[in-house]
Design a protein around this motif. Structure first.
Motif, PDB file in Angstrom:
ATOM      1  N   ALA A   1      21.673  44.841 110.674  1.00 43.47           N
ATOM      2  CA  ALA A   1      21.633  43.438 111.061  1.00 43.47           C
ATOM      3  C   ALA A   1      22.439  43.215 112.324  1.00 43.47           C
ATOM      4  O   ALA A   1      23.257  44.053 112.721  1.00 43.47           O
ATOM      5  CB  ALA A   1      22.173  42.570 109.932  1.00 43.47           C
ATOM      6  N   SER A   2      22.260  42.078 112.958  1.00 41.41           N
ATOM      7  CA  SER A   2      23.030  41.720 114.151  1.00 41.41           C
ATOM      8  C   SER A   2      23.995  40.575 113.885  1.00 41.41           C
ATOM      9  O   SER A   2      24.693  40.128 114.780  1.00 41.41           O
ATOM     10  CB  SER A   2      22.084  41.335 115.298  1.00 41.41           C
ATOM     11  OG  SER A   2      21.252  40.252 114.914  1.00 41.41           O
ATOM     12  N   SER A   3      24.032  40.104 112.637  1.00 39.91           N
ATOM     13  CA  SER A   3      24.978  39.053 112.271  1.00 39.91           C
ATOM     14  C   SER A   3      25.435  39.301 110.840  1.00 39.91           C
ATOM     15  O   SER A   3      24.922  40.179 110.140  1.00 39.91           O
ATOM     16  CB  SER A   3      24.346  37.668 112.400  1.00 39.91           C
ATOM     17  OG  SER A   3      23.424  37.444 111.344  1.00 39.91           O
ATOM     18  N   PHE A   4      26.406  38.498 110.377  1.00 40.92           N
ATOM     19  CA  PHE A   4      26.941  38.644 109.029  1.00 40.92           C
ATOM     20  C   PHE A   4      26.180  37.825 107.990  1.00 40.92           C
ATOM     21  O   PHE A   4      26.497  37.872 106.807  1.00 40.92           O
ATOM     22  CB  PHE A   4      28.415  38.232 108.992  1.00 40.92           C
ATOM     23  CG  PHE A   4      29.354  39.292 109.498  1.00 40.92           C
ATOM     24  CD1 PHE A   4      29.245  40.598 109.054  1.00 40.92           C
ATOM     25  CD2 PHE A   4      30.348  38.976 110.414  1.00 40.92           C
ATOM     26  CE1 PHE A   4      30.116  41.572 109.498  1.00 40.92           C
ATOM     27  CE2 PHE A   4      31.224  39.952 110.862  1.00 40.92           C
ATOM     28  CZ  PHE A   4      31.103  41.254 110.411  1.00 40.92           C
ATOM     29  N   THR A   5      25.200  37.054 108.422  1.00 43.87           N
ATOM     30  CA  THR A   5      24.495  36.149 107.524  1.00 43.87           C
ATOM     31  C   THR A   5      23.032  36.546 107.401  1.00 43.87           C
ATOM     32  O   THR A   5      22.337  36.699 108.410  1.00 43.87           O
ATOM     33  CB  THR A   5      24.593  34.700 108.022  1.00 43.87           C
ATOM     34  OG1 THR A   5      25.975  34.356 108.204  1.00 43.87           O
ATOM     35  CG2 THR A   5      23.964  33.744 107.025  1.00 43.87           C
ATOM     36  N   SER A   6      22.568  36.702 106.170  1.00 44.82           N
ATOM     37  CA  SER A   6      21.171  37.056 105.940  1.00 44.82           C
ATOM     38  C   SER A   6      20.297  35.813 106.039  1.00 44.82           C
ATOM     39  O   SER A   6      20.644  34.752 105.482  1.00 44.82           O
ATOM     40  CB  SER A   6      21.001  37.691 104.560  1.00 44.82           C
ATOM     41  OG  SER A   6      19.631  37.901 104.279  1.00 44.82           O
TER      42      SER A   6
ATOM     43  N   LEU B   1      24.532  43.447 105.753  1.00 44.21           N
ATOM     44  CA  LEU B   1      24.480  44.733 106.442  1.00 44.21           C
ATOM     45  C   LEU B   1      23.184  44.940 107.204  1.00 44.21           C
ATOM     46  O   LEU B   1      23.174  45.507 108.307  1.00 44.21           O
ATOM     47  CB  LEU B   1      24.644  45.870 105.428  1.00 44.21           C
ATOM     48  CG  LEU B   1      25.937  45.891 104.623  1.00 44.21           C
ATOM     49  CD1 LEU B   1      25.891  47.007 103.581  1.00 44.21           C
ATOM     50  CD2 LEU B   1      27.142  46.052 105.541  1.00 44.21           C
ATOM     51  N   GLY B   2      22.063  44.535 106.611  1.00 44.11           N
ATOM     52  CA  GLY B   2      20.766  44.780 107.219  1.00 44.11           C
ATOM     53  C   GLY B   2      19.721  44.975 106.143  1.00 44.11           C
ATOM     54  O   GLY B   2      19.866  44.472 105.020  1.00 44.11           O
ATOM     55  N   TYR B   3      18.682  45.747 106.474  1.00 41.06           N
ATOM     56  CA  TYR B   3      17.535  45.891 105.579  1.00 41.06           C
ATOM     57  C   TYR B   3      17.357  47.350 105.173  1.00 41.06           C
ATOM     58  O   TYR B   3      17.247  48.233 106.025  1.00 41.06           O
ATOM     59  CB  TYR B   3      16.270  45.382 106.262  1.00 41.06           C
ATOM     60  CG  TYR B   3      16.344  43.910 106.615  1.00 41.06           C
ATOM     61  CD1 TYR B   3      15.894  42.936 105.723  1.00 41.06           C
ATOM     62  CD2 TYR B   3      16.880  43.498 107.833  1.00 41.06           C
ATOM     63  CE1 TYR B   3      15.976  41.579 106.042  1.00 41.06           C
ATOM     64  CE2 TYR B   3      16.963  42.147 108.158  1.00 41.06           C
ATOM     65  CZ  TYR B   3      16.512  41.199 107.255  1.00 41.06           C
ATOM     66  OH  TYR B   3      16.591  39.867 107.564  1.00 41.06           O
TER      67      TYR B   3
ATOM     68  N   ARG C   1      24.553  56.409 105.469  1.00 33.54           N
ATOM     69  CA  ARG C   1      24.696  55.545 106.647  1.00 33.54           C
ATOM     70  C   ARG C   1      25.030  54.112 106.239  1.00 33.54           C
ATOM     71  O   ARG C   1      25.909  53.468 106.834  1.00 33.54           O
ATOM     72  CB  ARG C   1      23.406  55.557 107.466  1.00 33.54           C
ATOM     73  CG  ARG C   1      23.528  54.736 108.738  1.00 33.54           C
ATOM     74  CD  ARG C   1      22.249  54.663 109.515  1.00 33.54           C
ATOM     75  NE  ARG C   1      22.427  53.843 110.708  1.00 33.54           N
ATOM     76  CZ  ARG C   1      21.435  53.398 111.456  1.00 33.54           C
ATOM     77  NH1 ARG C   1      20.188  53.710 111.160  1.00 33.54           N
ATOM     78  NH2 ARG C   1      21.678  52.644 112.515  1.00 33.54           N
ATOM     79  N   VAL C   2      24.359  53.600 105.210  1.00 30.96           N
ATOM     80  CA  VAL C   2      24.623  52.235 104.768  1.00 30.96           C
ATOM     81  C   VAL C   2      26.025  52.118 104.176  1.00 30.96           C
ATOM     82  O   VAL C   2      26.751  51.152 104.442  1.00 30.96           O
ATOM     83  CB  VAL C   2      23.560  51.777 103.747  1.00 30.96           C
ATOM     84  CG1 VAL C   2      23.842  50.354 103.284  1.00 30.96           C
ATOM     85  CG2 VAL C   2      22.167  51.857 104.355  1.00 30.96           C
ATOM     86  N   LEU C   3      26.426  53.111 103.378  1.00 32.18           N
ATOM     87  CA  LEU C   3      27.782  53.102 102.816  1.00 32.18           C
ATOM     88  C   LEU C   3      28.839  53.170 103.916  1.00 32.18           C
ATOM     89  O   LEU C   3      29.867  52.486 103.849  1.00 32.18           O
ATOM     90  CB  LEU C   3      27.951  54.281 101.859  1.00 32.18           C
ATOM     91  CG  LEU C   3      27.154  54.250 100.554  1.00 32.18           C
ATOM     92  CD1 LEU C   3      27.285  55.581  99.826  1.00 32.18           C
ATOM     93  CD2 LEU C   3      27.608  53.108  99.651  1.00 32.18           C
ATOM     94  N   GLY C   4      28.590  53.999 104.928  1.00 36.20           N
ATOM     95  CA  GLY C   4      29.535  54.099 106.039  1.00 36.20           C
ATOM     96  C   GLY C   4      29.682  52.791 106.790  1.00 36.20           C
ATOM     97  O   GLY C   4      30.795  52.371 107.126  1.00 36.20           O
ATOM     98  N   LEU C   5      28.553  52.138 107.062  1.00 36.00           N
ATOM     99  CA  LEU C   5      28.609  50.840 107.729  1.00 36.00           C
ATOM    100  C   LEU C   5      29.339  49.824 106.866  1.00 36.00           C
ATOM    101  O   LEU C   5      30.174  49.047 107.366  1.00 36.00           O
ATOM    102  CB  LEU C   5      27.184  50.352 108.026  1.00 36.00           C
ATOM    103  CG  LEU C   5      27.062  48.943 108.607  1.00 36.00           C
ATOM    104  CD1 LEU C   5      27.753  48.846 109.965  1.00 36.00           C
ATOM    105  CD2 LEU C   5      25.594  48.531 108.720  1.00 36.00           C
ATOM    106  N   ALA C   6      29.057  49.833 105.577  1.00 36.33           N
ATOM    107  CA  ALA C   6      29.713  48.881 104.672  1.00 36.33           C
ATOM    108  C   ALA C   6      31.225  49.072 104.678  1.00 36.33           C
ATOM    109  O   ALA C   6      31.984  48.099 104.729  1.00 36.33           O
ATOM    110  CB  ALA C   6      29.158  49.055 103.259  1.00 36.33           C
ATOM    111  N   GLN C   7      31.681  50.322 104.629  1.00 36.65           N
ATOM    112  CA  GLN C   7      33.121  50.577 104.616  1.00 36.65           C
ATOM    113  C   GLN C   7      33.773  50.151 105.928  1.00 36.65           C
ATOM    114  O   GLN C   7      34.860  49.564 105.940  1.00 36.65           O
ATOM    115  CB  GLN C   7      33.384  52.053 104.354  1.00 36.65           C
ATOM    116  CG  GLN C   7      34.869  52.405 104.338  1.00 36.65           C
ATOM    117  CD  GLN C   7      35.132  53.761 103.726  1.00 36.65           C
ATOM    118  OE1 GLN C   7      34.942  53.948 102.544  1.00 36.65           O
ATOM    119  NE2 GLN C   7      35.562  54.722 104.541  1.00 36.65           N
TER     120      GLN C   7
END
Length: 276
Positions: free
Chosen positions: A8-13, A54-56, A94-100
């Motif tokens: 994603a490019s923002s914090f809001t879905s 985070l994104g999709y 990758r998603v877990l890394g971004l989340a952390q």
């Protein structure tokens, strides 16, 4: 098996979230074999302190939820990210890394460093914004070089005092202000082992969420000097024959990939794909 992650490019879905990761004290919740939970299941684990979009994942909107005091119940376990290297699908890691990374960054950017007022999530960007002084802070990465030094049928591997006994890896270090990547590489090699290198070749990069590094991976050929380990940084460093390597990093890390690429070249084999 997951196929794709679109950040994603923002914090809001813009739509209702259908998948979430749950984190508490830098540990991720695994429930009935999955890190990706539906929101209803995640709510039973504990109270949500904050959530970040985070994104999709395969087209489904996904957030990370930080819990204050998670409950414990059958089928639930907690896992640190380092222990998952090479153990989960690339997309999941990758998603877990971004989340952390985002969870840690968000936690340390609640207040403005200029005026001290509380910051808010930016309306349009993945950022924190201070309304009173118009200060905006974006997540930052720390660029690092990581290099495998080669000498024919030998490679240089070193160990930090922080490594487990018998474990060796490639050299690495942060790029300092005003330095080019190449200048940083030559400086780090000289500082850490007292050698000069030549034929520097860039191979690829890896985002390294421990906590927020971007690793730029190189091969470099030994030119001159004798190994002199840097006190406090390097406990041991040796030339290792490629067929007698010590305990080295696992697959899924850029350090291991640099080693595997060099071994493949020596054997006339295709190079392995870069890590996530």
């Amino acid at each position: 098996m997951l196929a794709r992650f679109t950040p994603a490019s923002s914090f809001t879905s813009p739509q209702a979230v259908t998948r979430c990761l749950v984190i508490s004290q830098q540990q991720f919740a695994l429930y009935q074999g999955s890190f990706l939970l539906d929101p209803d299941t995640a709510r039973f684990i504990g109270n949500v302190q904050h959530s970040l979009f985070l994104g999709y994942v395969d087209g489904e909107p996904c957030e990370v939820w930080r819990l204050e005091a998670p409950d414990d119940f059958p089928g639930l376990s907690w896992h640190g990210l380092r222990g998952l290297i090479g153990q989960v699908e690339d997309v999941i890691f990758r998603v877990l890394g971004l989340a952390q990374q985002l969870d840690g960054w968000y936690d340390t950017h609640q207040f403005c460093g200029r005026c001290g007022n509380r910051m808010q999530t930016h309306v349009n960007d993945r950022a924190m914004h201070c309304e009173p002084c118009a200060q905006t802070q974006y997540p930052k990465l720390a660029p690092c070089i990581i290099v495998l030094i080669t000498r024919g049928e030998e490679v240089l591997l070193a160990r930090s005092p922080r490594f487990p006994s018998g474990f060796f890896s490639t050299l690495a270090g942060f790029i300092e202000p005003s330095e080019s990547v190449e200048e940083s590489l030559h400086r780090e090699v000289m500082e850490e082992v007292g050698l000069t290198v030549t034929d520097v070749e860039y191979l690829g990069s890896q985002n390294w969420p421990f906590p927020n590094s971007l690793m730029l991976g190189f091969h470099a050929r030994y030119e001159s000097g004798e190994i002199v380990p840097q006190p406090g940084e390097i406990e041991e460093a040796h030339w290792w024959p490629v067929d007698q390597l010590p305990h080295i990093p696992p697959r899924g890390t850029i350090s291991r990939w640099l080693i595997d690429c060099y071994l493949a070249r020596l054997r006339g084999q295709p190079e392995p794909p870069p890590p996530v």
